[in-house]
Design a protein around this motif. Structure first.
Motif, PDB file in Angstrom:
ATOM      1  N   ALA A  48      63.643  -9.731 -46.905  1.00  0.00           N
ATOM      2  CA  ALA A  48      62.625 -10.716 -47.136  1.00  0.00           C
ATOM      3  C   ALA A  48      63.038 -12.395 -47.458  1.00  0.00           C
ATOM      4  CB  ALA A  48      62.293  -9.492 -48.382  1.00  0.00           C
ATOM      5  N   ALA A  49      62.434 -11.986 -48.084  1.00  0.00           N
ATOM      6  CA  ALA A  49      62.597 -14.047 -48.269  1.00  0.00           C
ATOM      7  C   ALA A  49      61.289 -15.236 -48.287  1.00  0.00           C
ATOM      8  CB  ALA A  49      63.141 -15.457 -46.845  1.00  0.00           C
ATOM      9  N   PRO A  50      61.428 -16.178 -49.427  1.00  0.00           N
ATOM     10  CA  PRO A  50      60.095 -16.676 -49.646  1.00  0.00           C
ATOM     11  C   PRO A  50      59.838 -18.218 -48.318  1.00  0.00           C
ATOM     12  CG  PRO A  50      62.318 -18.142 -50.360  1.00  0.00           C
ATOM     13  CD  PRO A  50      62.558 -16.470 -49.963  1.00  0.00           C
ATOM     14  N   ALA A  51      59.003 -18.219 -48.016  1.00  0.00           N
ATOM     15  CA  ALA A  51      57.993 -18.816 -47.109  1.00  0.00           C
ATOM     16  C   ALA A  51      56.501 -19.484 -47.821  1.00  0.00           C
ATOM     17  CB  ALA A  51      57.518 -18.232 -45.560  1.00  0.00           C
ATOM     18  N   HIS A  52      57.239 -21.521 -48.198  1.00  0.00           N
ATOM     19  CA  HIS A  52      56.263 -21.894 -48.876  1.00  0.00           C
ATOM     20  C   HIS A  52      55.337 -22.441 -47.722  1.00  0.00           C
ATOM     21  CE1 HIS A  52      58.392 -21.441 -52.178  1.00  0.00           C
ATOM     22  NE2 HIS A  52      60.112 -22.429 -51.390  1.00  0.00           N
ATOM     23  N   GLY A  53      55.322 -22.293 -46.050  1.00  0.00           N
ATOM     24  CA  GLY A  53      54.191 -22.611 -44.787  1.00  0.00           C
ATOM     25  C   GLY A  53      54.984 -21.917 -43.872  1.00  0.00           C
ATOM     26  N   VAL A  54      54.091 -22.420 -42.583  1.00  0.00           N
ATOM     27  CA  VAL A  54      54.429 -21.305 -41.669  1.00  0.00           C
ATOM     28  C   VAL A  54      55.712 -22.054 -40.871  1.00  0.00           C
ATOM     29  CG1 VAL A  54      53.070 -21.542 -39.110  1.00  0.00           C
ATOM     30  CG2 VAL A  54      51.601 -21.603 -40.755  1.00  0.00           C
ATOM     31  N   LYS A  55      55.385 -23.162 -40.812  1.00  0.00           N
ATOM     32  CA  LYS A  55      57.116 -23.117 -39.655  1.00  0.00           C
ATOM     33  C   LYS A  55      58.219 -22.564 -41.089  1.00  0.00           C
ATOM     34  CE  LYS A  55      60.082 -27.712 -39.353  1.00  0.00           C
ATOM     35  NZ  LYS A  55      59.885 -29.024 -39.671  1.00  0.00           N
ATOM     36  N   ALA A  56      58.682 -22.348 -42.315  1.00  0.00           N
ATOM     37  CA  ALA A  56      59.420 -22.180 -43.134  1.00  0.00           C
ATOM     38  C   ALA A  56      59.731 -20.434 -42.763  1.00  0.00           C
ATOM     39  CB  ALA A  56      58.510 -22.392 -44.327  1.00  0.00           C
ATOM     40  N   ALA A  57      58.003 -19.806 -42.650  1.00  0.00           N
ATOM     41  CA  ALA A  57      58.358 -18.364 -41.784  1.00  0.00           C
ATOM     42  C   ALA A  57      59.089 -18.203 -40.888  1.00  0.00           C
ATOM     43  CB  ALA A  57      57.571 -17.827 -41.850  1.00  0.00           C
ATOM     44  N   GLU A  58      58.269 -19.395 -39.864  1.00  0.00           N
ATOM     45  CA  GLU A  58      59.067 -19.098 -38.330  1.00  0.00           C
ATOM     46  C   GLU A  58      60.436 -19.782 -37.969  1.00  0.00           C
ATOM     47  OE1 GLU A  58      56.546 -22.048 -36.313  1.00  0.00           O
ATOM     48  OE2 GLU A  58      54.734 -20.577 -35.844  1.00  0.00           O
ATOM     49  N   GLU A  59      60.690 -20.594 -39.674  1.00  0.00           N
ATOM     50  CA  GLU A  59      62.383 -20.168 -38.830  1.00  0.00           C
ATOM     51  C   GLU A  59      63.547 -19.471 -39.191  1.00  0.00           C
ATOM     52  OE1 GLU A  59      62.739 -24.554 -41.431  1.00  0.00           O
ATOM     53  OE2 GLU A  59      62.223 -25.996 -39.916  1.00  0.00           O
ATOM     54  N   PHE A  60      62.425 -19.342 -40.509  1.00  0.00           N
ATOM     55  CA  PHE A  60      63.370 -18.138 -41.089  1.00  0.00           C
ATOM     56  C   PHE A  60      63.502 -16.833 -40.166  1.00  0.00           C
ATOM     57  CE2 PHE A  60      62.271 -13.590 -42.436  1.00  0.00           C
ATOM     58  CZ  PHE A  60      63.052 -12.926 -43.201  1.00  0.00           C
ATOM     59  N   LEU A  61      62.181 -16.628 -39.486  1.00  0.00           N
ATOM     60  CA  LEU A  61      62.656 -15.687 -38.096  1.00  0.00           C
ATOM     61  C   LEU A  61      63.498 -15.689 -37.144  1.00  0.00           C
ATOM     62  CD1 LEU A  61      58.838 -14.867 -38.291  1.00  0.00           C
ATOM     63  CD2 LEU A  61      60.133 -13.390 -39.019  1.00  0.00           C
ATOM     64  N   SER A  62      63.824 -17.228 -36.986  1.00  0.00           N
ATOM     65  CA  SER A  62      64.649 -17.313 -35.562  1.00  0.00           C
ATOM     66  C   SER A  62      65.599 -17.370 -36.515  1.00  0.00           C
ATOM     67  CB  SER A  62      63.840 -18.930 -35.555  1.00  0.00           C
ATOM     68  OG  SER A  62      64.714 -19.770 -34.445  1.00  0.00           O
ATOM     69  N   ALA A  75      55.747  -9.564 -41.380  1.00  0.00           N
ATOM     70  CA  ALA A  75      54.815 -10.076 -41.413  1.00  0.00           C
ATOM     71  C   ALA A  75      54.673 -11.405 -42.316  1.00  0.00           C
ATOM     72  CB  ALA A  75      53.613  -8.745 -42.654  1.00  0.00           C
ATOM     73  N   TRP A  76      53.723 -12.398 -42.385  1.00  0.00           N
ATOM     74  CA  TRP A  76      53.906 -12.951 -43.685  1.00  0.00           C
ATOM     75  C   TRP A  76      52.923 -13.253 -44.550  1.00  0.00           C
ATOM     76  CZ3 TRP A  76      55.060 -16.576 -38.982  1.00  0.00           C
ATOM     77  CH2 TRP A  76      54.328 -16.969 -39.002  1.00  0.00           C
ATOM     78  N   ARG A  77      52.919 -13.475 -45.647  1.00  0.00           N
ATOM     79  CA  ARG A  77      50.894 -13.843 -46.286  1.00  0.00           C
ATOM     80  C   ARG A  77      51.932 -15.015 -47.079  1.00  0.00           C
ATOM     81  NH1 ARG A  77      49.435 -10.382 -51.690  1.00  0.00           N
ATOM     82  NH2 ARG A  77      46.668 -10.959 -50.949  1.00  0.00           N
ATOM     83  N   VAL A 112      57.276 -13.585 -46.470  1.00  0.00           N
ATOM     84  CA  VAL A 112      58.004 -13.469 -44.987  1.00  0.00           C
ATOM     85  C   VAL A 112      59.150 -12.121 -45.481  1.00  0.00           C
ATOM     86  CG1 VAL A 112      59.701 -14.762 -44.726  1.00  0.00           C
ATOM     87  CG2 VAL A 112      58.529 -14.203 -43.249  1.00  0.00           C
ATOM     88  N   VAL A 113      58.230 -10.845 -44.287  1.00  0.00           N
ATOM     89  CA  VAL A 113      59.506  -9.999 -44.341  1.00  0.00           C
ATOM     90  C   VAL A 113      60.016  -9.468 -42.962  1.00  0.00           C
ATOM     91  CG1 VAL A 113      59.750  -7.563 -44.884  1.00  0.00           C
ATOM     92  CG2 VAL A 113      58.752  -8.877 -46.766  1.00  0.00           C
ATOM     93  N   LEU A 114      60.823  -9.000 -42.562  1.00  0.00           N
ATOM     94  CA  LEU A 114      61.444  -8.940 -40.884  1.00  0.00           C
ATOM     95  C   LEU A 114      61.716  -7.565 -41.580  1.00  0.00           C
ATOM     96  CD1 LEU A 114      62.247  -9.782 -38.698  1.00  0.00           C
ATOM     97  CD2 LEU A 114      64.275 -11.416 -39.311  1.00  0.00           C
ATOM     98  N   VAL A 115      61.980  -6.522 -40.236  1.00  0.00           N
ATOM     99  CA  VAL A 115      62.521  -5.427 -40.617  1.00  0.00           C
ATOM    100  C   VAL A 115      63.279  -5.311 -38.626  1.00  0.00           C
ATOM    101  CG1 VAL A 115      62.355  -3.020 -40.953  1.00  0.00           C
ATOM    102  CG2 VAL A 115      60.565  -4.400 -42.331  1.00  0.00           C
TER     103      VAL A 115
END
Length: 224
Positions: A48-62, A75-77, A112-115
C-alpha cells in the motif's frame, strides 16, 4: 479601477462574519506499507502507498508490479473519491473489488493498494479469492502509518445581496475556511473567496445552486 481578489471590478470591501472553521479531514497513509501471507500454497504480497492523484497511483503500480507474479491486482481511492480497480485476469469481482472494499472499510482516501499473487497450484474458488485479496489488503492497510489528508481548493463565490443568508448557510454547512471579507462589486453583487476540502466541491456547488435557485456563480480560483 480597483479589482477584487475574486477578479471582478471592485466598489469596496466590507467586513464579513466568520464562518465555523471545521475542515473535513481525510485519512490516508504516510509511507509504503507491506504485508504478505501464504494461503493454500499461493503467496499473496500486499503493498500500500499514498497516492495524491492518478499519475502518482499509476507510477506506483508501474514501479511495484512484479512481472514474476501470476496476478498483479490493485485498487485505489483518491482524495476526491475517484476509484479504480483491476483483477488482472482473476475471475470477475474476486480481486480488484475486494481490495477496493478493504480501502473503503478502512475509510481511507489518497491510497493505492497492490496485491501480487504467486499461484501455488491449489485453486481457491470465488469465495476464497475474495477473502484472500480483501484480507491481505486489509491487513496491509492496518499495518500502515496513518496520516490526515486535507486537500483544499480555493473557490470564488459571486452572489446577490439578497442571497447572503442562504449562501453563508450553505458555506457553513460544508465547513470552508472563513473568508476575512466580502467584496462589493461595481455591479452590486457580492463576492467571497473560500477554501474547502476538494472532495466536497461537487456537493457544495449543488447546495449553493439549490439554496439560491441557481443564481450563485461559483468558480475555481484562476478559472476564466
Amino acid at each position: 479601477m480597483s479589482w477584487s481578489g475574486c477578479g471582478w471590478p471592485l466598489r469596496h470591501t466590507i467586513s464579513c462574519v466568520h464562518l465555523p472553521r471545521k475542515l473535513c479531514t481525510l485519512t490516508s497513509i504516510s509511507e509504503v506499507s507491506r504485508y504478505q501471507e501464504t494461503i493454500k500454497k499461493s503467496r499473496f504480497v500486499g503493498i500500500a502507498a499514498p497516492a495524491h492523484g492518478v499519475k502518482a497511483a499509476e507510477e506506483f503500480l508501474s514501479s511495484y508490479s512484479d512481472p514474476k507474479a501470476t496476478h498483479n491486482c490493485f485498487a485505489w481511492r483518491l482524495a476526491d473519491g475517484t476509484t479504480r480497480s483491476s483483477g488482472d485476469g482473476e475471475p470477475s469481482g474476486t480481486a480488484g473489488p475486494p481490495i477496493l472494499a478493504a480501502i473503503e472499510r478502512a475509510r481511507m482516501h489518497g491510497v493505492v493498494v497492490l496485491v501480487h499473487r504467486f499461484f501455488g497450484g491449489v485453486k481457491l474458488g470465488t469465495g476464497g479469492l475474495v477473502r484472500a485479496y480483501g484480507g491481505v489488503a486489509s491487513r496491509c492497510l492496518e499495518s500502515a502509518t496513518r496520516t490526515e489528508l486535507t486537500s483544499l481548493e480555493s473557490l470564488v463565490c459571486r452572489f446577490e445581496p439578497g442571497d447572503t443568508g442562504p449562501v453563508f448557510a450553505a458555506l457553513a454547512a460544508f465547513g470552508p475556511e472563513a473568508p476575512n471579507s466580502t467584496d462589493l462589486l461595481e455591479t452590486g453583487s457580492l463576492c467571497v473567496e473560500v477554501q474547502v476540502p476538494a472532495h466536497v466541491v461537487p456537493s457544495l456547488t449543488h447546495g449553493l445552486k439549490r439554496a439560491t435557485g441557481g443564481r450563485v456563480e461559483l468558480l475555481r480560483k484562476g478559472a476564466g
